[in-house]
Scaffold this motif. Structure first.
Motif, PDB file in Angstrom:
ATOM      1  N   ASN A 158      37.382 180.371  60.716  1.00 27.09           N
ATOM      2  CA  ASN A 158      38.301 180.185  59.780  1.00 27.09           C
ATOM      3  C   ASN A 158      39.650 181.125  59.546  1.00 27.09           C
ATOM      4  O   ASN A 158      40.632 180.662  59.010  1.00 27.09           O
ATOM      5  CB  ASN A 158      37.440 180.031  58.488  1.00 27.09           C
ATOM      6  CG  ASN A 158      36.888 178.814  58.259  1.00 27.09           C
ATOM      7  OD1 ASN A 158      37.104 177.760  58.989  1.00 27.09           O
ATOM      8  ND2 ASN A 158      35.972 178.781  57.601  1.00 27.09           N
ATOM      9  N   THR A 203      44.523 181.318  63.325  1.00 22.54           N
ATOM     10  CA  THR A 203      45.609 181.010  62.766  1.00 22.54           C
ATOM     11  C   THR A 203      46.398 179.756  63.393  1.00 22.54           C
ATOM     12  O   THR A 203      47.677 179.621  63.246  1.00 22.54           O
ATOM     13  CB  THR A 203      46.622 182.163  62.496  1.00 22.54           C
ATOM     14  OG1 THR A 203      46.956 183.014  63.823  1.00 22.54           O
ATOM     15  CG2 THR A 203      46.274 183.309  61.595  1.00 22.54           C
ATOM     16  N   ARG A 204      45.565 178.947  63.731  1.00 25.13           N
ATOM     17  CA  ARG A 204      46.311 177.602  64.428  1.00 25.13           C
ATOM     18  C   ARG A 204      45.407 176.408  63.760  1.00 25.13           C
ATOM     19  O   ARG A 204      44.296 176.558  63.228  1.00 25.13           O
ATOM     20  CB  ARG A 204      45.576 177.577  66.162  1.00 25.13           C
ATOM     21  CG  ARG A 204      47.069 178.587  66.809  1.00 25.13           C
ATOM     22  CD  ARG A 204      46.187 178.815  68.095  1.00 25.13           C
ATOM     23  NE  ARG A 204      45.858 177.761  68.942  1.00 25.13           N
ATOM     24  CZ  ARG A 204      44.883 177.720  69.776  1.00 25.13           C
ATOM     25  NH1 ARG A 204      44.424 178.836  70.148  1.00 25.13           N
ATOM     26  NH2 ARG A 204      44.753 176.651  70.545  1.00 25.13           N
ATOM     27  N   LEU A 205      46.307 175.356  63.671  1.00 27.30           N
ATOM     28  CA  LEU A 205      45.867 174.312  63.034  1.00 27.30           C
ATOM     29  C   LEU A 205      44.537 173.520  63.445  1.00 27.30           C
ATOM     30  O   LEU A 205      44.279 173.759  64.801  1.00 27.30           O
ATOM     31  CB  LEU A 205      46.896 173.001  62.896  1.00 27.30           C
ATOM     32  CG  LEU A 205      48.270 173.621  62.218  1.00 27.30           C
ATOM     33  CD1 LEU A 205      49.400 172.908  62.440  1.00 27.30           C
ATOM     34  CD2 LEU A 205      48.126 173.808  60.677  1.00 27.30           C
ATOM     35  N   LEU A 206      43.883 172.698  62.602  1.00 21.92           N
ATOM     36  CA  LEU A 206      42.641 172.209  62.960  1.00 21.92           C
ATOM     37  C   LEU A 206      42.793 171.395  64.157  1.00 21.92           C
ATOM     38  O   LEU A 206      43.841 170.739  64.125  1.00 21.92           O
ATOM     39  CB  LEU A 206      42.110 171.329  61.596  1.00 21.92           C
ATOM     40  CG  LEU A 206      40.865 170.653  62.018  1.00 21.92           C
ATOM     41  CD1 LEU A 206      39.758 171.964  61.841  1.00 21.92           C
ATOM     42  CD2 LEU A 206      40.368 169.898  60.804  1.00 21.92           C
ATOM     43  N   ARG A 209      42.826 163.774  59.727  1.00 22.67           N
ATOM     44  CA  ARG A 209      42.965 165.042  60.190  1.00 22.67           C
ATOM     45  C   ARG A 209      41.681 165.538  61.073  1.00 22.67           C
ATOM     46  O   ARG A 209      41.822 166.238  62.000  1.00 22.67           O
ATOM     47  CB  ARG A 209      43.147 166.049  59.103  1.00 22.67           C
ATOM     48  CG  ARG A 209      43.584 167.355  59.257  1.00 22.67           C
ATOM     49  CD  ARG A 209      43.939 167.952  58.009  1.00 22.67           C
ATOM     50  NE  ARG A 209      43.904 169.536  58.372  1.00 22.67           N
ATOM     51  CZ  ARG A 209      43.037 170.523  57.632  1.00 22.67           C
ATOM     52  NH1 ARG A 209      42.227 170.060  56.778  1.00 22.67           N
ATOM     53  NH2 ARG A 209      43.113 171.578  57.982  1.00 22.67           N
ATOM     54  N   TYR A 210      40.593 164.894  60.927  1.00 22.14           N
ATOM     55  CA  TYR A 210      39.492 165.155  61.515  1.00 22.14           C
ATOM     56  C   TYR A 210      38.813 164.342  62.561  1.00 22.14           C
ATOM     57  O   TYR A 210      37.991 164.758  63.579  1.00 22.14           O
ATOM     58  CB  TYR A 210      38.208 165.147  60.176  1.00 22.14           C
ATOM     59  CG  TYR A 210      38.635 165.683  59.073  1.00 22.14           C
ATOM     60  CD1 TYR A 210      38.684 167.361  59.005  1.00 22.14           C
ATOM     61  CD2 TYR A 210      39.326 165.307  58.067  1.00 22.14           C
ATOM     62  CE1 TYR A 210      39.002 167.844  57.853  1.00 22.14           C
ATOM     63  CE2 TYR A 210      39.833 166.157  56.841  1.00 22.14           C
ATOM     64  CZ  TYR A 210      39.518 167.267  56.997  1.00 22.14           C
ATOM     65  OH  TYR A 210      39.794 167.923  55.827  1.00 22.14           O
ATOM     66  N   ARG A 223      36.784 174.381  61.751  1.00 22.66           N
ATOM     67  CA  ARG A 223      37.275 175.191  62.806  1.00 22.66           C
ATOM     68  C   ARG A 223      36.304 175.739  63.778  1.00 22.66           C
ATOM     69  O   ARG A 223      36.387 176.352  64.709  1.00 22.66           O
ATOM     70  CB  ARG A 223      38.199 176.309  62.214  1.00 22.66           C
ATOM     71  CG  ARG A 223      39.504 175.958  62.071  1.00 22.66           C
ATOM     72  CD  ARG A 223      40.597 177.128  62.221  1.00 22.66           C
ATOM     73  NE  ARG A 223      41.787 176.709  61.733  1.00 22.66           N
ATOM     74  CZ  ARG A 223      42.151 176.852  60.515  1.00 22.66           C
ATOM     75  NH1 ARG A 223      41.576 177.264  59.649  1.00 22.66           N
ATOM     76  NH2 ARG A 223      43.661 176.752  60.336  1.00 22.66           N
TER      77      ARG A 223
END
Lengths: 137, 281
Positions: free
Chosen positions: B24, B27-30, B216-217, B250
């Motif tokens: 978590n 620092t990169r997006l999901l 997003r998932y 993540r």
């Protein structure tokens, strides 16, 4: 294969209904945007990865400017009165990672207020275009 | 074998929960870490992508562990893989493949060491794609059979260049991702049937993937992988799959796919299922 195409078409058409409303309306107007930016800044304040970037920042002013800016970006009747992205982030040493963390909190805030994925994506794409002005590589 | 896999899956899920905090912090997006491809490199299912594994940003080190199974009519491929991503610049990966010749009998094994470097750009930001170059050094552990059917070497190295780009607000206001990989290889069926042959030796191959994020998932997509055909004993076909990816957080990525692997070792029309489980740290 045919059923997969039909299923995909259905998934995309679900969001087509939301397009009846303007993007600004899908964000709940100015109040909706103000709520989202407040939630985002609240989360940012608790995130030690980027909170230090906001230590000496007037959060009330930042909240007002962010709300104006997002309101304008989504086509609402607002005018952003702050500095350019380049000027306001000069020498702050913001990395792509920092930028991503902020985006992540914005997404979480939008999810909390049930903003449709299609509306989220339209805002995110416009904010992502500012990446080069905000981040110092 | 099955119970061993299950234990491994359980171990991955358990270690996943305890690693939530570390992943978590990435620092990169999901979903930008992607999945683990069958050769151990970060990617889709059968294609290595320009993206690097885990969620490590420019000042972080991340890692992944993954288990994948491909089950088609007459064969079963099991892969255990791990990777480390240094500063979202360099990815080092290791994969152990076991190819169960269910119908013919016996099994083929190989190990793959991979290195991938991000040369330019970012998947999400900027006008140009993220560009990476990588190698996969493969060592066949069961060369007797490949040797008997005409393979020349028991080891070989693939070289590839990949470009990947995401469009946050793509068609249908969905986020789309595309990846194109050009690979130079002399591997027969990934290297499980050795390297080189009587037909030809090194060749350039094209591999591509396109995916759309429903939200997003959840992502759905297709992959295509051109394959060489170096051995006259059995034709080798291009591979394709249709996949669904699930990125609940993540720490975990799950990919399920329907695959068409064409003809393998003389047995045609190999269709079946692919399942991959990845933990990120």
């Amino acid at each position: 294969m045919k059923s997969i195409i039909v299923a995909l078409a259905l998934l995309f058409s679900v969001t087509a209904g939301a397009a009846q409303q303007s993007l600004y309306q899908q964000f709940g107007g100015k109040q909706g945007i103000a709520d989202i930016t407040e939630e985002m800044l609240f989360q940012v304040g608790g995130d030690e990865r980027i909170a230090h970037h906001f230590e000496d920042v007037d959060i009330v002013r930042l909240h007002r400017l962010l709300t104006e800016q997002i309101c304008q970006v989504v086509g609402g009747p607002c005018e952003y009165t702050g500095d350019t992205m380049k000027a306001s982030h000069r020498n702050l040493g913001i990395s792509t990672g920092d930028f991503n963390v902020l985006v992540e909190h914005l997404i979480r805030a939008m999810e909390k207020f049930d903003i449709p994925t299609s509306a989220q994506n339209q805002l995110l794409a416009k904010l992502a275009a500012m990446h080069n002005d905000v981040v110092e590589e | 074998m099955v119970s061993k896999s299950l234990k491994l899956v359980a171990a991955v899920i358990l270690s996943c929960t305890s690693a939530t905090v570390a992943a978590n912090d990435g620092t990169r997006l999901l979903a930008t870490g992607g999945a683990t491809s069958i050769e151990g490199s970060a990617g889709g299912g059968i294609v290595p992508w320009a993206t690097l594994s885990s969620y490590a940003g420019e000042s972080q080190v991340g890692a992944t562990a993954a288990l994948s199974e491909v089950s088609v009519d007459d064969f079963r491929l099991s892969v255990a893989a791990a990777s480390v991503n240094f500063y979202n610049r360099l990815e080092v990966s290791y994969a152990k493949q076991t190819f169960d010749l269910s119908t013919i009998g016996g099994e083929l094994k190989q190990n793959i060491v991979g290195v991938k470097a991000r040369l330019y750009g970012d998947l999400v930001y900027g006008d140009w794609p993220q560009l990476s170059a990588g190698i996969q050094h493969k060592t066949n552990q069961t060369f007797a059979l490949p040797n008997a059917v005409g393979a020349k070497d028991d080891s070989g190295t693939d070289y590839y260049i990949s470009a990947a780009k995401a469009w946050l607000d793509g068609f249908g206001h969905r986020t789309w991702v595309a990846n194109l990989t050009v690979r130079n290889t002399k591997a027969n069926q990934l290297g499980l049937l050795g390297f080189g042959g009587d037909q030809q030796d090194r060749r350039w191959q094209l591999e591509g993937s396109v995916a759309a994020f429903i939200n997003r998932y959840w992502a759905v997509g297709v992959e295509y992988r051109q394959k060489p055909s170096n051995l006259s004993f059995a034709r080798e076909d291009d591979w394709k799959d249709l996949f669904v990816g699930y990125f609940p957080n993540r720490s975990l990525a799950i990919v399920a796919a329907y695959t068409d692997l064409g003809s393998i070792a003389g047995l045609d029309n190999q269709h079946g299922w692919y399942l991959s489980l990845q933990a990120s740290f």
